[in-house]
Design an enzyme around this catalytic site. Structure first.
Site, mmCIF file in Angstrom:
data_model
loop_
_atom_site.group_PDB
_atom_site.id
_atom_site.type_symbol
_atom_site.label_atom_id
_atom_site.label_comp_id
_atom_site.label_asym_id
_atom_site.label_seq_id
_atom_site.Cartn_x
_atom_site.Cartn_y
_atom_site.Cartn_z
ATOM 1 N N HIS A 16 0.405 2.552 0.176
ATOM 2 C CA HIS A 16 1.295 2.476 1.335
ATOM 3 C C HIS A 16 0.754 1.407 2.285
ATOM 4 O O HIS A 16 -0.463 1.306 2.491
ATOM 5 C CB HIS A 16 1.366 3.837 2.027
ATOM 6 C CG HIS A 16 2.337 3.907 3.148
ATOM 7 N ND1 HIS A 16 2.062 3.393 4.401
ATOM 8 C CD2 HIS A 16 3.585 4.423 3.217
ATOM 9 C CE1 HIS A 16 3.100 3.591 5.188
ATOM 10 N NE2 HIS A 16 4.048 4.222 4.491
ATOM 11 N N ASP A 18 0.427 1.036 5.500
ATOM 12 C CA ASP A 18 -0.485 1.495 6.542
ATOM 13 C C ASP A 18 -1.834 1.908 5.952
ATOM 14 O O ASP A 18 -2.885 1.702 6.553
ATOM 15 C CB ASP A 18 0.119 2.665 7.318
ATOM 16 C CG ASP A 18 1.342 2.264 8.123
ATOM 17 O OD1 ASP A 18 1.413 1.093 8.554
ATOM 18 O OD2 ASP A 18 2.226 3.111 8.316
ATOM 19 N N LYS A 19 -1.801 2.510 4.767
ATOM 20 C CA LYS A 19 -3.052 2.922 4.125
ATOM 21 C C LYS A 19 -3.827 1.718 3.581
ATOM 22 O O LYS A 19 -5.066 1.738 3.549
ATOM 23 C CB LYS A 19 -2.760 3.914 3.006
ATOM 24 C CG LYS A 19 -2.526 5.311 3.507
ATOM 25 C CD LYS A 19 -3.828 5.935 3.974
ATOM 26 C CE LYS A 19 -3.688 6.546 5.328
ATOM 27 N NZ LYS A 19 -4.946 6.724 6.025
ATOM 28 N N GLU A 44 -9.131 -3.700 13.494
ATOM 29 C CA GLU A 44 -7.711 -3.432 13.262
ATOM 30 C C GLU A 44 -7.185 -4.409 12.208
ATOM 31 O O GLU A 44 -7.535 -5.589 12.215
ATOM 32 C CB GLU A 44 -6.912 -3.595 14.549
ATOM 33 C CG GLU A 44 -7.451 -2.805 15.745
ATOM 34 C CD GLU A 44 -7.344 -1.307 15.564
ATOM 35 O OE1 GLU A 44 -6.564 -0.857 14.691
ATOM 36 O OE2 GLU A 44 -8.035 -0.589 16.288
ATOM 37 N N GLU A 57 -13.382 -5.972 17.502
ATOM 38 C CA GLU A 57 -14.684 -6.294 18.070
ATOM 39 C C GLU A 57 -15.790 -5.752 17.181
ATOM 40 O O GLU A 57 -15.672 -4.659 16.616
ATOM 41 C CB GLU A 57 -14.830 -5.675 19.468
ATOM 42 C CG GLU A 57 -13.772 -6.112 20.459
ATOM 43 C CD GLU A 57 -12.440 -5.431 20.254
ATOM 44 O OE1 GLU A 57 -11.401 -6.136 20.255
ATOM 45 O OE2 GLU A 57 -12.418 -4.209 20.064
ATOM 46 N N LYS A 184 4.976 7.986 -1.615
ATOM 47 C CA LYS A 184 4.938 9.021 -0.584
ATOM 48 C C LYS A 184 5.295 10.355 -1.232
ATOM 49 O O LYS A 184 6.062 10.404 -2.200
ATOM 50 C CB LYS A 184 5.925 8.720 0.551
ATOM 51 C CG LYS A 184 5.694 7.407 1.261
ATOM 52 C CD LYS A 184 6.720 7.145 2.354
ATOM 53 C CE LYS A 184 6.416 7.938 3.596
ATOM 54 N NZ LYS A 184 7.287 7.530 4.734
ATOM 55 N N PHE A 252 13.043 1.274 -6.102
ATOM 56 C CA PHE A 252 11.865 1.134 -5.250
ATOM 57 C C PHE A 252 10.901 0.180 -5.963
ATOM 58 O O PHE A 252 9.803 0.556 -6.351
ATOM 59 C CB PHE A 252 11.229 2.505 -5.011
ATOM 60 C CG PHE A 252 10.119 2.534 -3.980
ATOM 61 C CD1 PHE A 252 9.717 1.402 -3.296
ATOM 62 C CD2 PHE A 252 9.470 3.731 -3.707
ATOM 63 C CE1 PHE A 252 8.689 1.448 -2.364
ATOM 64 C CE2 PHE A 252 8.444 3.791 -2.772
ATOM 65 C CZ PHE A 252 8.050 2.658 -2.104
ATOM 66 N N ASP A 260 7.171 -3.502 3.761
ATOM 67 C CA ASP A 260 7.091 -3.047 5.144
ATOM 68 C C ASP A 260 5.704 -3.403 5.668
ATOM 69 O O ASP A 260 4.710 -3.233 4.961
ATOM 70 C CB ASP A 260 7.306 -1.531 5.219
ATOM 71 C CG ASP A 260 7.504 -1.025 6.640
ATOM 72 O OD1 ASP A 260 7.636 -1.855 7.555
ATOM 73 O OD2 ASP A 260 7.524 0.198 6.813
ATOM 74 N N ALA A 261 5.610 -3.877 6.881
ATOM 75 C CA ALA A 261 4.307 -4.228 7.452
ATOM 76 C C ALA A 261 3.444 -2.982 7.617
ATOM 77 O O ALA A 261 3.948 -1.883 7.842
ATOM 78 C CB ALA A 261 4.490 -4.918 8.805
ATOM 79 N N ARG A 266 -1.826 4.236 11.753
ATOM 80 C CA ARG A 266 -0.467 4.751 11.943
ATOM 81 C C ARG A 266 -0.186 6.026 11.147
ATOM 82 O O ARG A 266 0.947 6.515 11.157
ATOM 83 C CB ARG A 266 0.569 3.683 11.560
ATOM 84 C CG ARG A 266 0.768 2.653 12.626
ATOM 85 C CD ARG A 266 2.135 2.018 12.561
ATOM 86 N NE ARG A 266 2.420 1.363 11.291
ATOM 87 C CZ ARG A 266 3.354 0.435 11.129
ATOM 88 N NH1 ARG A 266 4.088 0.053 12.161
ATOM 89 N NH2 ARG A 266 3.563 -0.120 9.959
ATOM 90 N N LYS A 267 -1.176 6.555 10.457
ATOM 91 C CA LYS A 267 -0.955 7.755 9.646
ATOM 92 C C LYS A 267 -1.949 8.845 10.022
ATOM 93 O O LYS A 267 -2.597 9.454 9.180
ATOM 94 C CB LYS A 267 -1.049 7.403 8.151
ATOM 95 C CG LYS A 267 0.135 6.587 7.656
ATOM 96 C CD LYS A 267 1.416 7.390 7.675
ATOM 97 C CE LYS A 267 2.633 6.574 7.274
ATOM 98 N NZ LYS A 267 3.096 5.682 8.353
ATOM 99 N N LYS A 287 -13.305 2.276 12.746
ATOM 100 C CA LYS A 287 -14.209 2.594 13.858
ATOM 101 C C LYS A 287 -15.560 3.057 13.331
ATOM 102 O O LYS A 287 -15.631 3.911 12.439
ATOM 103 C CB LYS A 287 -13.598 3.685 14.736
ATOM 104 C CG LYS A 287 -12.280 3.281 15.377
ATOM 105 C CD LYS A 287 -11.658 4.428 16.148
ATOM 106 C CE LYS A 287 -10.321 4.001 16.766
ATOM 107 N NZ LYS A 287 -9.648 5.113 17.466
ATOM 108 N N LYS A 291 -17.799 5.916 17.929
ATOM 109 C CA LYS A 291 -16.491 6.252 18.489
ATOM 110 C C LYS A 291 -16.194 7.720 18.215
ATOM 111 O O LYS A 291 -16.036 8.141 17.061
ATOM 112 C CB LYS A 291 -15.391 5.393 17.878
ATOM 113 C CG LYS A 291 -15.253 3.998 18.476
ATOM 114 C CD LYS A 291 -16.350 3.069 18.070
ATOM 115 C CE LYS A 291 -16.066 1.627 18.504
ATOM 116 N NZ LYS A 291 -17.218 0.746 18.218
ATOM 117 N N ASP A 293 -13.602 9.360 18.641
ATOM 118 C CA ASP A 293 -12.335 9.566 17.943
ATOM 119 C C ASP A 293 -12.603 9.957 16.489
ATOM 120 O O ASP A 293 -11.891 10.788 15.919
ATOM 121 C CB ASP A 293 -11.496 8.279 17.950
ATOM 122 C CG ASP A 293 -10.689 8.123 19.211
ATOM 123 O OD1 ASP A 293 -10.518 9.114 19.939
ATOM 124 O OD2 ASP A 293 -10.245 6.999 19.492
#
Length: 412
Positions: A16, A18-19, A44, A57, A184, A252, A260-261, A266-267, A287, A291, A293
């Protein structure tokens, strides 16, 4: 909680878009931590048709130092460092399996816009004098565990991940050569008395080779997917009433970043608990473990999992909160949703966690030390969920259940 209800979670494959971005970002984290265990990384990634772009960074002396006069002509990069980064990116895309006209590991255009970490962020995180190392950002982090599966994860998400893992394994082994990397899955389960008992709907959309959306080829693909799902879900969950939606839109063939970008982070619901538990909002991939997060989300999963594994509850949510530059957590919250064992209260569990010395007070440094997070272990976590995986050596240390006896002892 309601005793009878339907609940749904989804997963996405390593292909995918995003992955793909998440895995590239974590490949950079692993590269930097492999050079310097104290490296700072906030990477990123954006992916699109035949292009990968990095931004963010870093602080990693063996790779980048904009104060080194010998490296000034190379923008602060060590000799060969930029080439290593590009190689890590291309190798990640290659291992995922993208060798298509619209996205190919060998021919894609690569841009590197990483630069040095802000000195103002660094001063808040670094330890100095009497100041302990602070959290890399403010925020709230949640961990969760339940007894719905052997992995102590929500069944809707756990099995959604496993379906896509099987598709990827069969694609790479040649057992399902008609599959391509992007896919998916989504499961809707019926719960009775709070436990999953049946699958009411299954959605699987998978990128495929040319022509596998019609005729005999389509029938072959759908029969294969149904076989995989049936083998993975517990016996009896699928019935004649189960709804199947396999590639419901039709063709597909165009997938991944060409279709798709993709962007890092995002997941976050796929990465965690499939919507069955709260989420603090912060993504993990790209990260380093200063961090919170990332590291605090890992320790809260670890704590919740050990509480359930110890039989102290069948369902547990834990929250931590932090302020940037401050080492100690601002709050600790435990909620067992009314499932705690006799004589065990949520407040007692909070006090037990606070009293376990080996946890280091749940400071960023304490978390990283206890779990051993300053290692290049993250790329593998960036697909098929960060939680519910098998702890093995340095891999997925937050999935260990080695705190069970400490928790029991702390409760007296």
């Amino acid at each position: 909680m309601r005793k009878s209800y339907l609940f749904t979670s989804e997963s996405v494959s390593e292909g995918h878009p995003d992955k793909v971005s998440d895995q590239i970002s974590d490949a950079i984290v692993d590269l930097m931590l492999g050079k310097d265990p104290e490296a700072r990384v906030a990477c990123e990634t954006m992916t699109t048709t035949q292009r990968v772009i990095l931004s963010g960074e870093i602080r990693c002396a063996p790779m980048y130092d904009n104060n080194n006069p010998d490296w000034a002509d190379n923008g602060g990069w060590a000799p060969g460092a930029k080439d290593e980064i590009e190689q890590a990116v291309r190798q990640t895309v290659r291992e995922i399996g993208y060798e298509q006209d619209g996205f190919h590991w060998k021919t894609l255009t690569f841009e590197n816009h990483l630069h040095g970490q802000s000195s103002e962020i660094a001063q808040g995180v670094d330890s100095s004098g009497n100041k302990d190392e602070g959290a890399g950002d403010q925020g709230i982090m949640f961990g969760f565990a339940c007894d719905e599966t052997p992995d102590l994860m929500p069944a809707t998400l756990d099995y959604s991940h496993k379906i896509l893992e099987r598709l990827a394994a069969d694609r790479k082994s040649g057992a399902a050569p008609f599959l391509e990397p992007d896919a998916k899955s989504q499961l809707s389960l019926r719960y009775e008395n709070g436990k999953p008992v049946a699958c009411t709907a299954i959605v699987v959309s998978t990128q495929h080779g040319k022509g596998y959306h019609e005729g005999e080829k389509e029938a072959e693909l759908k029969a294969y997917v149904q076989k995989v799902v049936t083998e993975i879900l517990p016996e009896g969950w699928i019935s004649g009433d189960t709804e199947w939606h396999i590639n419901p839109t039709g063709a597909f063939e165009i997938g991944g970043p060409d279709g798709d970008a993709g962007l890092t982070g995002r997941k976050i619901i796929v990465d965690t608990y499939g919507g069955a538990a709260p989420h603090g909002g912060g993504a993990f991939s790209g990260k380093d473990p200063t961090k919170v997060d990332r590291s605090a989300a890992y320790i809260t999963r670890y704590l919740a999992k050990n509480i359930v594994a110890a039989g102290l509850a069948t369902r547990c949510t834990i929250q931590l909160s932090y302020a940037i530059g401050v080492s100690k957590p601002l709050s600790l919250y435990v909620d067992t949703h009314g499932t705690a064992a006799d004589g065990v209260s949520d407040e007692a569990l909070e006090n037990a966690i606070r009293g376990i010395e080996k946890l280091g007070g749940l400071t960023p440094r304490g978390i990283r030390t206890h779990l051993g997070l300053n290692k290049p272990i993250y790329r593998e976590s960036a697909a098929y969920g960060h939680f519910g995986r098998q702890a093995d050596g340095d891999r997925f240390p937050w999935e260990r259940t080695d705190l069970v006896e400490d928790l029991k002892a702390a409760l007296g």
